[in-house]
Structures are given as structure tokens and as C-alpha cells.
Design a protein around this motif. Structure first.
Motif, mmCIF file in Angstrom:
data_model
loop_
_atom_site.group_PDB
_atom_site.id
_atom_site.type_symbol
_atom_site.label_atom_id
_atom_site.label_comp_id
_atom_site.label_asym_id
_atom_site.label_seq_id
_atom_site.Cartn_x
_atom_site.Cartn_y
_atom_site.Cartn_z
ATOM 1 N N ASP A 41 0.811 -1.218 0.000
ATOM 2 C CA ASP A 41 0.000 0.000 0.000
ATOM 3 C C ASP A 41 0.843 1.266 0.000
ATOM 4 O O ASP A 41 0.321 2.378 0.082
ATOM 5 C CB ASP A 41 -0.947 0.012 1.198
ATOM 6 C CG ASP A 41 -0.210 0.113 2.536
ATOM 7 O OD1 ASP A 41 1.034 -0.029 2.559
ATOM 8 O OD2 ASP A 41 -0.883 0.316 3.572
ATOM 9 N N SER A 43 3.290 1.755 2.282
ATOM 10 C CA SER A 43 3.820 1.966 3.626
ATOM 11 C C SER A 43 5.317 1.679 3.668
ATOM 12 O O SER A 43 5.783 0.675 3.112
ATOM 13 C CB SER A 43 3.110 1.071 4.644
ATOM 14 O OG SER A 43 1.770 1.473 4.822
ATOM 15 N N LYS A 96 6.293 5.985 10.571
ATOM 16 C CA LYS A 96 6.100 6.103 9.129
ATOM 17 C C LYS A 96 7.139 7.085 8.591
ATOM 18 O O LYS A 96 7.357 8.152 9.165
ATOM 19 C CB LYS A 96 4.677 6.576 8.811
ATOM 20 C CG LYS A 96 3.613 5.556 9.247
ATOM 21 C CD LYS A 96 2.214 5.958 8.838
ATOM 22 C CE LYS A 96 1.920 5.663 7.379
ATOM 23 N NZ LYS A 96 1.959 4.217 7.050
ATOM 24 N N SER A 102 1.613 5.837 1.534
ATOM 25 C CA SER A 102 0.281 5.332 1.864
ATOM 26 C C SER A 102 -0.657 6.440 2.332
ATOM 27 O O SER A 102 -1.866 6.242 2.409
ATOM 28 C CB SER A 102 0.376 4.249 2.946
ATOM 29 O OG SER A 102 0.826 4.793 4.180
ATOM 30 N N THR A 103 -0.091 7.613 2.646
ATOM 31 C CA THR A 103 -0.902 8.720 3.167
ATOM 32 C C THR A 103 -1.171 9.783 2.103
ATOM 33 O O THR A 103 -1.492 10.929 2.441
ATOM 34 C CB THR A 103 -0.210 9.373 4.373
ATOM 35 O OG1 THR A 103 1.023 9.966 3.940
ATOM 36 C CG2 THR A 103 0.080 8.355 5.457
ATOM 37 N N GLU A 106 -4.511 11.531 2.396
ATOM 38 C CA GLU A 106 -4.581 12.468 3.522
ATOM 39 C C GLU A 106 -3.928 13.809 3.171
ATOM 40 O O GLU A 106 -4.327 14.856 3.706
ATOM 41 C CB GLU A 106 -3.927 11.853 4.752
ATOM 42 C CG GLU A 106 -4.759 10.794 5.456
ATOM 43 C CD GLU A 106 -4.780 9.445 4.745
ATOM 44 O OE1 GLU A 106 -5.562 8.569 5.142
ATOM 45 O OE2 GLU A 106 -3.991 9.263 3.787
ATOM 46 N N SER A 135 0.594 14.474 6.885
ATOM 47 C CA SER A 135 -0.380 13.510 6.363
ATOM 48 C C SER A 135 -0.436 12.229 7.182
ATOM 49 O O SER A 135 -1.414 11.475 7.122
ATOM 50 C CB SER A 135 -0.053 13.171 4.912
ATOM 51 O OG SER A 135 1.212 12.521 4.811
ATOM 52 N N LYS A 136 0.592 11.986 7.979
ATOM 53 C CA LYS A 136 0.666 10.731 8.734
ATOM 54 C C LYS A 136 -0.227 10.752 9.974
ATOM 55 O O LYS A 136 -0.583 9.695 10.501
ATOM 56 C CB LYS A 136 2.125 10.449 9.106
ATOM 57 C CG LYS A 136 3.035 10.264 7.880
ATOM 58 C CD LYS A 136 4.491 10.158 8.295
ATOM 59 C CE LYS A 136 5.386 9.789 7.125
ATOM 60 N NZ LYS A 136 5.502 10.820 6.107
ATOM 61 N N TRP A 139 -3.845 9.702 8.960
ATOM 62 C CA TRP A 139 -3.740 8.273 8.632
ATOM 63 C C TRP A 139 -3.711 7.455 9.921
ATOM 64 O O TRP A 139 -4.379 6.421 10.034
ATOM 65 C CB TRP A 139 -2.483 8.012 7.806
ATOM 66 C CG TRP A 139 -2.356 6.595 7.326
ATOM 67 C CD1 TRP A 139 -2.719 6.105 6.105
ATOM 68 C CD2 TRP A 139 -1.822 5.476 8.057
ATOM 69 N NE1 TRP A 139 -2.452 4.764 6.023
ATOM 70 C CE2 TRP A 139 -1.903 4.344 7.207
ATOM 71 C CE3 TRP A 139 -1.293 5.315 9.331
ATOM 72 C CZ2 TRP A 139 -1.476 3.076 7.608
ATOM 73 C CZ3 TRP A 139 -0.878 4.066 9.734
ATOM 74 C CH2 TRP A 139 -0.967 2.960 8.883
ATOM 75 N N THR A 140 -2.940 7.917 10.904
ATOM 76 C CA THR A 140 -2.853 7.210 12.182
ATOM 77 C C THR A 140 -4.205 7.213 12.891
ATOM 78 O O THR A 140 -4.619 6.200 13.475
ATOM 79 C CB THR A 140 -1.778 7.862 13.070
ATOM 80 O OG1 THR A 140 -0.503 7.752 12.426
ATOM 81 C CG2 THR A 140 -1.714 7.202 14.438
ATOM 82 N N LYS A 142 -7.073 7.149 11.575
ATOM 83 C CA LYS A 142 -7.963 6.214 10.890
ATOM 84 C C LYS A 142 -7.534 4.769 11.047
ATOM 85 O O LYS A 142 -8.362 3.886 11.312
ATOM 86 C CB LYS A 142 -8.038 6.574 9.404
ATOM 87 C CG LYS A 142 -8.913 5.642 8.573
ATOM 88 C CD LYS A 142 -8.944 6.081 7.118
ATOM 89 C CE LYS A 142 -9.800 5.135 6.274
ATOM 90 N NZ LYS A 142 -9.812 5.566 4.838
ATOM 91 N N HIS A 143 -6.241 4.503 10.927
ATOM 92 C CA HIS A 143 -5.761 3.124 10.855
ATOM 93 C C HIS A 143 -5.188 2.603 12.166
ATOM 94 O O HIS A 143 -5.083 1.382 12.356
ATOM 95 C CB HIS A 143 -4.698 2.993 9.747
ATOM 96 C CG HIS A 143 -5.230 3.278 8.376
ATOM 97 N ND1 HIS A 143 -5.890 2.334 7.625
ATOM 98 C CD2 HIS A 143 -5.205 4.406 7.624
ATOM 99 C CE1 HIS A 143 -6.242 2.864 6.463
ATOM 100 N NE2 HIS A 143 -5.840 4.117 6.436
#
Length: 510
Positions: A41, A43, A96, A102-103, A106, A135-136, A139-140, A142-143
Motif C-alpha cells: 500500500d 507503507s 512512518k 500510503s498517506t 490524507e 499527512s501521517k 492516517w494514524t 484512521k488506521h
């Protein structure tokens, strides 16, 4: 008798250089490989504890008598990483990294919340691009909701090592400007960018204190014992790896263009004033010496040459022989080297692709040359943005692992049409960190030294590794570069057609 240590925590390894300013020699060097967790993805992650372990391992390989003479040290770290800590300073998740794409979604969400890329540039000087720290965080959320719920502090990789060394959480302006949260003109965190990233909390409370480039801190006694250095050692502010490479190559005053050929590729030059592109054609960063550092970054430099060498079954140590066995332009073979996606141009979801293949040019040597040329053409693409903005340079200083290749040095000279120099100290970021520590200590002692005066005294060029442009090769590379741009335009068009996000204008570097 005083020595200064520079620590460079990169993507592939951590290095330590110990420098003696009296003899102008590196008296010790050590390195330790780092593992990288890569997923489909996009990452790209590492465990922060691995950086601390590697730092201690490297110091353990240095003679104890040398370690006892160290009076100050400084940390260089890969930019844009996201290290999440809880209230007790415990790491909540893998970090990350800068090359994590992957972000990408975002990035767009944050910019939309501000009012678009132009509004980001107005607010802070930079758009939010793939890999940037900002952007991380969404993402954090959410994931990794559990990590987000316990999040108390956000540190960059070099900040985290400083935290290990001192027990304190701080950040200097150079590395901070790569987060997307710093207003680079005012040199302070941007409230607009923080709110756009996370309107649910006061994100500023999670960010470290901003400190001056010449700040010094006491080392934690327990960490001093772990490294085998005196408890009197001072820890300088350090900075991002590009900012420390600027120190190591003398790019702390105007007029010097530096190209770093590492895992990523970068082009940067010092400025006394902010250099912001209204179109976002380059990163408008601060330096780690009190000024600014406009910078072009590609995400695939030695990544490309190493990947192709591995595919072809040989070591990059043998790469120069393969380049010498082929001609400029690789007989029409072109590689768009986007193995990690790409930031320059801004194609975070792109993948590497070969073009112009035929039965004659698919030898290992041709493929390796195409990889080296593709990585260099990506940097040329960014350089063109500098030129369009009116910047002019008389030469290029090379640093990073790729600078050890005689063929790559000549290729850069030919592609850019500029003479190339390489410093004696090839580990530019680690050496630069040591110089920053030296400068900070001398400043604290009341000496009126400047970054430029320190670099003038300690940064020297190796005449045996200089390269001058060959006009005949330059003509061949110019034609090959046009092919590169042709295939790049096709990839950009395909990316635009398959995305609902409005594409950036053609041939605008990020």
C-alpha cells in the motif's frame, strides 16, 4: 584534544563519524544497517528503537579512548518521519517514513481543509506532499485509533534520538519545515495547518519546542554511559539529513548548489531569506544554520540503481564498469525510476516503468545505465524549476553514496553542464552534524564564529574526484532527457485520467 561526533540516522543505515577539528580528519567511523518494513500500500516504516540500538552499537565499535575525547555531538535524521509517543514517552507505533506514500489521500484532505495547495503555500510556504509528516497524523487516526487516542507527543526521527540522548523533546526549524506544519516565513508552527490536519484537538500541544540552530543540551547520564562518552558531553540541536548535508558540503552561505545522491535524491542551496514558490515547485525549507534551504527532493535515487543491480544479479560496486561499457542514452532505453512513487514530479502512486526496450538494449549494463540516468533526470527535472525561477549556479557539490561513483559524477557533470566537486568527507550528513556541534560549542564559548566561517575552515574538496562536463556527452544526454520527459508526460496523463484529483500542471516539480 576535543572531538565532535555526528550521528546520521538514514533509511538504510545509521552512521557515526567522529571528527578532530585540530587535524581536520575523521578519526573514527561506524555504521549499522537498518531494516525497512515495506508494504504494497506504499507503507514504509521502521521501529524507532532500532535507531537507538544502532546508535549504541556504532559507538560501541569506536575505540574507548576516542569516545572519551568527545565533547559534543549532533544528530542528523531522515526527514518527515512520524514518531508517536504517549505521555510517558513510550513509542505507540512504528514510525512512518519520508518514503511512505500510503498517506497520499490524507495530503489532499489537509490541503482541501485549508483551501487548496495555494492556500497551504500562503499559510506556511509549502503544499502537503506525499511523505510529509502532516499527512501521517490523520492516517494514524484512521488506521491506528488506539495509538491516536494515547498520542501525547509527535517527534521527527532526529528529534526522537535527541529525546533518547537528553530526555527532552525539541525540534529545530530545518527539520520542522519538512512536517508541513511550520510557517517557514515566520519560523513558527502554523495554526491554520495544525487545525486543518486535526480539528479535533490542539495539535500544537503535541509538538516539540522549537529551538535555535546553535542550541546545546546536556546529555542524559545514563545514555552517556551507554555510549561510553563523558557525562559532560553537550548535544547540539542537529537537524534533518539534508540540512546537515548542507553543513557537510559548505552550503551555509549563498551560491553553492548541492546534490545528494542517497536513497532519495536532493538538490538544495542556502538563502538568507525565505525562497517560496507560489506554484510549489520546490520545498521551501529552513536551514539548520539560521537561514533557508530551498530544496528539490526525489524519492528514488540509489533506490533505483540498487533495485536494478539486484534484478540483474550484480553488486552496485561493479556498476561503474557497466556504465563504462554503454553509451549515454543507453541506446534508447529509458527508466522512469518511481519504485517508491515520486515526489518530483508529484506522482505518489506511480511505479517504475521501462520504455524503449528492444533486443539490443536489455542487457544488464543498459538497464543499469538507464537506472542511473533516470535517477539523474528526475533531479534535472527539479533543477529546471530552479532555473526557471532565475537561480543560477556555477557548479555542483555532490554528496551521498552515489558520489563515490566516478561514472555518476561524470554523468551529473554532463547532464547538468556544470563542473562537479566532491568533499573530502563523503559522509556529508554525519560530518555536517559534527560541524554543527563544533559551531554551537564555539558560539557558547563566546566566539563570534559563523556557519560560513566554520565550513570555510573545515569543508574541503577532493580534486581527484572532480568532474568537468563533456559537451559531446551533454548533447547525447539532452536527447535522452527529452525522451524521459516524453514518457513522463504519458505517465502523468495516465495518472490524471485514473484519478479524480485535479493533476498538477505538466512539468512542475514538487
Amino acid at each position: 584534544m576535543s572531538l565532535y561526533a555526528g550521528i546520521d540516522a538514514g533509511t538504510q543505515s545509521l552512521k557515526v563519524v567522529v571528527y578532530d577539528p585540530a587535524t581536520k580528519q575523521a578519526v573514527a567511523c561506524a555504521s549499522e544497517a537498518l531494516a525497512l518494513d515495506s508494504r504494497d500500500d506504499g507503507s514504509r516504516e521502521q521501529e524507532p528503537s532500532a535507531w537507538a540500538d544502532a546508535m549504541r552499537t556504532c559507538f560501541g565499535r569506536i575505540d574507548a579512548a576516542v569516545r572519551r575525547r568527545i565533547v559534543a555531538l549532533s544528530v542528523s535524521g531522515q526527514q518527515h518521519g512520524f514518531v508517536a509517543l504517549d505521555a510517558d514517552g513510550n513509542v505507540l507505533a512504528p514510525a512512518k517514513l519520508w518514503c511512505d506514500t500510503s498517506t497520499a489521500a490524507e495530503c489532499g484532505q489537509i490541503m482541501d481543509a485549508v483551501g487548496g495547495p495555494g492556500a497551504c503555500i500562503t499559510s506556511a510556504g509549502n503544499p502537503i506532499l506525499a511523505g510529509y509528516t502532516a499527512s501521517k497524523l490523520p492516517w494514524t487516526r484512521k488506521h491506528r485509533p488506539e495509538a491516536y487516542a494515547r498520542l501525547a507527543s509527535i517527534l521527527l526521527p532526529h528529534d526522537y534520538l535527541n529525546y533518547i540522548l537528553t530526555g527532552r523533546r525539541f525540534c529545530e526549524h530545518g527539520d520542522a519545515s519538512g512536517t508541513g506544519w511550520l510557517d517557514v516565513r515566520k519560523r513558527e508552527w502554523s495554526p491554520a495547518m495544525l487545525e486543518a490536519t486535526d480539528p479535533r484537538r490542539d495539535l500544537g500541544e503535541c509538538l516539540p519546542t522549537l529551538v535555535a540552530a546553535d542550541a546545546l543540551f546536556a546529555i542524559d547520564p545514563a545514555e552517556a554511559a551507554a555510549l561510553g562518552v563523558p557525562e559532560t558531553v553537550r548535544v547540539a540541536a542537529g537537524g534533518g539529513d539534508n540540512m546537515m548535508a548542507a553543513w557537510g558540503t559548505g552550503a551555509v552561505s549563498a551560491g553553492r548548489l548541492v546534490m545528494s545522491l542517497g536513497t532519495s535524491g536532493t538538490l538544495f542551496a542556502y538563502s538568507d531569506t525565505p525562497v517560496v514558490s507560489d506554484a510549489g515547485e520546490w520545498a521551501a525549507f529552513c536551514s539548520s544554520s539560521g537561514g533557508w534551504l530551498p530544496l528539490i527532493c526525489t524519492m528514488n535515487c540509489t533506490v533505483a540503481t540498487e533495485a536494478v543491480a539486484r534484478l540483474a544479479g550484480f553488486s552496485t560496486r561493479d556498476g561503474d564498469a557497466h556504465i563504462a561499457a554503454t553509451i549515454p542514452g543507453a541506446d534508447g532505453l529509458t527508466l522512469l525510476p518511481f519504485f517508491n512513487g515520486e515526489r518530483t514530479p508529484n506522482l505518489p502512486h506511480a511505479r517504475a516503468s521501462w520504455h524503449g526496450m528492444d533486443v539490443a538494449n536489455t542487457t544488464p549494463a543498459h538497464m543499469y545505465r538507464a537506472a542511473m540516468e533516470g535517477a539523474t533526470f528526475s533531479l534535472k527535472y527539479g533543477f529546471d524549476a530552479f532555473v526557471r525561477a532565475g537561480m543560477a549556479f556555477e557548479g555542483i557539490v555532490l554528496t551521498g553514496g552515489g558520489a563515490n561513483s566516478a561514472q555518476w559524477r561524470q554523468l551529473v557533470a554532463d547532464v547538468f553542464g556544470l563542473p562537479v566537486q566532491v568533499p573530502w568527507q563523503v559522509e556529508g550528513a554525519a560530518f555536517g552534524a559534527a560541524l554543527q556541534a563544533l559551531w554551537a560549542v564555539r558560539r557558547a564559548a563566546g566566539e563570534g564564529v559563523t556557519p560560513a566561517s566554520v565550513c570555510a575552515e573545515h569543508v574541503g574538496m577532493d580534486p581527484a574526484r572532480a568532474a568537468r562536463p563533456d559537451r559531446r556527452n551533454g548533447d547525447a544526454y539532452a536527447a535522452a532527457y527529452q525522451r524521459f520527459l516524453h514518457y513522463l508526460d504519458a505517465v502523468r496523463a495516465d495518472a490524471a485520467a485514473s484519478s479524480s484529483i485535479e493533476p498538477a500542471p505538466a512539468r512542475i516539480a514538487a
